[in-house]
Design an enzyme around this catalytic site. Structure first.
Site, PDB file in Angstrom:
ATOM      1  NE  ARG A 312      31.809  31.793  36.687  1.00 55.70           N
ATOM      2  CZ  ARG A 312      30.867  32.635  37.082  1.00 55.70           C
ATOM      3  NH1 ARG A 312      29.704  32.650  36.441  1.00 55.70           N
ATOM      4  NH2 ARG A 312      31.055  33.435  38.108  1.00 55.70           N
ATOM      5  CG  HIS A 430      32.103  38.163  39.086  1.00 56.48           C
ATOM      6  ND1 HIS A 430      33.182  37.930  38.264  1.00 56.48           N
ATOM      7  CD2 HIS A 430      31.791  39.471  38.905  1.00 56.48           C
ATOM      8  CE1 HIS A 430      33.519  39.030  37.637  1.00 56.48           C
ATOM      9  NE2 HIS A 430      32.696  39.980  38.012  1.00 56.48           N
ATOM     10  CE1 TYR A 439      38.515  48.310  38.415  1.00 52.59           C
ATOM     11  CE2 TYR A 439      36.408  47.204  38.334  1.00 52.59           C
ATOM     12  CZ  TYR A 439      37.201  48.251  38.781  1.00 52.59           C
ATOM     13  OH  TYR A 439      36.657  49.208  39.577  1.00 52.59           O
TER      14      TYR A 439
END
Length: 492
Positions: A312, A430, A439
């Site tokens: 991130r 996560h 995905y």
């Protein structure tokens, strides 16, 4: 000593004890003394991944800790009241605190044969640590009246004043004390400061500050918008309602939002985009814009790190451990994410190790620029500015995708590489559910072709190997028979 004098002495002693300052002074100390150490040893499990479920898990853990501290303080308060012979106890009923004491009969109470009775007094005190301070103060005041036999039923103790106090405030009036109230039940960290800043921004952007904070007014604003904006308003206003204990819940439903399609860049596009930073810098070589001249290499490094590790953006700016990154002991080239980020500390393994050299990610020059910028960070707002600067630089150099697409690309790449889902999810910080959704949502036809192609290729290779093994077995059997024949001929 006569019984009457003894009684007078006991009465004076009780008044004196009631006036003792210890607990009463504690109740009047600054709020910070009550809340400063509440979360000192509290480390919630980092289950959050930015999803609603993960965020709520961390919020729930924090709330449970706060409630445990509150209950402990309530027990301590009642213990101290009893020790100091205050004839009042504090009890919790729902979201309120009440004072329990034996008092003269309330006006209109026709209990037969009684002059006194135990009552629970509701003074409109909320069941939180700030309210407990108020309840302790009120217990001392009531205790003095009881000890001096001067208690009288008035509007306050009949609950009339507390009902009158519940006037409805405007949104703006609530925001004046929102931050103070918010942090009475939460840790003050970089993450929580960023969260609060977002809440405040959303409310100020969408609600007229002069409007009364009523259920009808809030729901009208929420129902005037749709999609993600509506869902955001529901989440933020729910926090506001709970923080101020406004006494109602929202009767609105979240909208189901289907994310817009986005094409995740493949490795070739990612590598090509990396070189666009230098092209941009060369095209601006003769300009006097010092920021662009001095910092483009740092932003290119940021790009390379996002692409290689799937981080991130803020995980590069919150107290980056540059010493570890450049250390000779860091033989696996891992990046250490600081504990004060969204999902806490983790050590991230590169998804594409060869890009560390290709993108020159251990070059000290961009890291020195990063270090100077990070030193100037004084608030969570500075981090948000840096995060927004990444998107600005993407647009500036002409990159057609978003910074977060590099993170999604790592999730997809991990799947194509055959990395176990749990390992990939942990590396990205996560949950497995969030990883799977990522995905699956952005996998795309080209990646499906790759996945099918690789599986088919592997199956073809396996089939070829099986046929080769079968042919070798047949050849071995033929040779074994030939050997047997030769042995027979020798024996004839």
């Amino acid at each position: 000593m006569s019984r009457q004098n003894q009684g007078n002495c006991d009465h004076q002693k009780l008044i004196s004890e009631t006036d003792t300052p210890s607990l009463h002074e504690d109740a009047n100390t600054d709020s910070g003394d009550w809340f400063a150490d509440m979360f000192a040893d509290f480390e919630p499990q980092n289950t959050t991944d930015g999803s609603y479920r993960g965020t709520m898990a961390k919020i729930k853990a924090t709330e449970l800790h706060y409630q445990a501290v509150f209950e402990q303080k309530l027990v301590e308060a009642n213990t101290n009241l009893k020790r100091e012979r205050i004839r009042v106890t504090i009890k919790q009923t729902g979201n309120s605190l009440q004072l329990r004491a034996t008092l003269p009969l309330k006006p209109g109470d026709n209990s037969v044969g009684k002059q006194k009775k135990q009552y629970d007094l509701s003074l409109g005190i909320p069941a939180n640590l700030e309210g407990l301070k108020t309840a302790i103060e009120e217990s001392y005041e009531l205790g003095k009246l009881i000890a001096r036999h001067t208690f009288q039923w008035n509007e306050k103790y009949l609950g009339i004043k507390s009902r009158e106090k519940q006037e409805i405030k405007t949104i703006g009036e609530l925001l004046d004390t929102f931050e103070e109230k918010y942090y009475q039940t939460r840790q003050k960290t970089i993450t929580s400061q960023n969260t609060f800043a977002n809440y405040l921004s959303v409310i100020k952007r969408n609600f007229p500050l002069t409007h009364l904070a009523t259920k009808e007014n809030i729901e009208a604003i929420i129902n005037s918008v749709q999609g993600n904006k509506k869902n955001e308003l529901i989440a933020v206003t729910s926090v506001l309602i709970k923080t101020f204990n406004l006494g109602f819940q929202l009767d609105v439903k979240r909208d189901h939002v289907t994310p817009a399609y986005r094409e995740i860049p493949d490795d070739e596009k990612i590598i090509s985009a990396f070189h666009m930073f230098e092209k941009f810098a060369l095209s601006r070589k003769n300009t006097n814009i010092s920021d662009e001249i001095d910092t483009w290499e740092m932003w290119r490094w940021v790009y390379g790190m996002l692409a290689t590790f799937g981080l991130r953006p803020r995980e590069l700016f919150v107290e980056p451990d540059i010493n570890w990154w450049m250390s000779t002991q860091n033989i696996d080239h891992t990046w250490k994410v600081n504990k004060n980020t969204k999902t806490g500390y983790r050590e991230v393994i590169p998804f594409v190790p060869e890009w560390i050299e290709l993108f020159d990610l251990r070059n000290s020059k961009p890291l020195n620029i990063l270090e100077r910028k990070v030193e100037k960070i004084a608030s969570v707002q500075n981090i948000n500015w840096m995060r927004r600067d990444i998107s600005r630089w993407f647009r500036k150099v002409g990159i057609q995708f978003q910074p977060y697409d590099l993170r999604h690309a790592c999730a997809i790449r991990a799947h194509l590489q055959g990395i176990p889902i749990k390992a990939a999810a942990d590396n990205l910080g996560h949950t497995v559910d969030e990883h799977t959704k990522t995905y699956q949502r952005w996998f795309g036809i080209e990646n499906r072709k790759k996945a099918f192609g690789e599986v088919i290729s592997q199956r073809s290779l396996i089939e070829l190997q099986k046929n080769e093994i079968l042919a070798l077995r047949m050849e071995n059997e033929t040779l074994r028979l030939e050997v047997e024949k030769l042995k027979l001929l020798e024996n004839v």
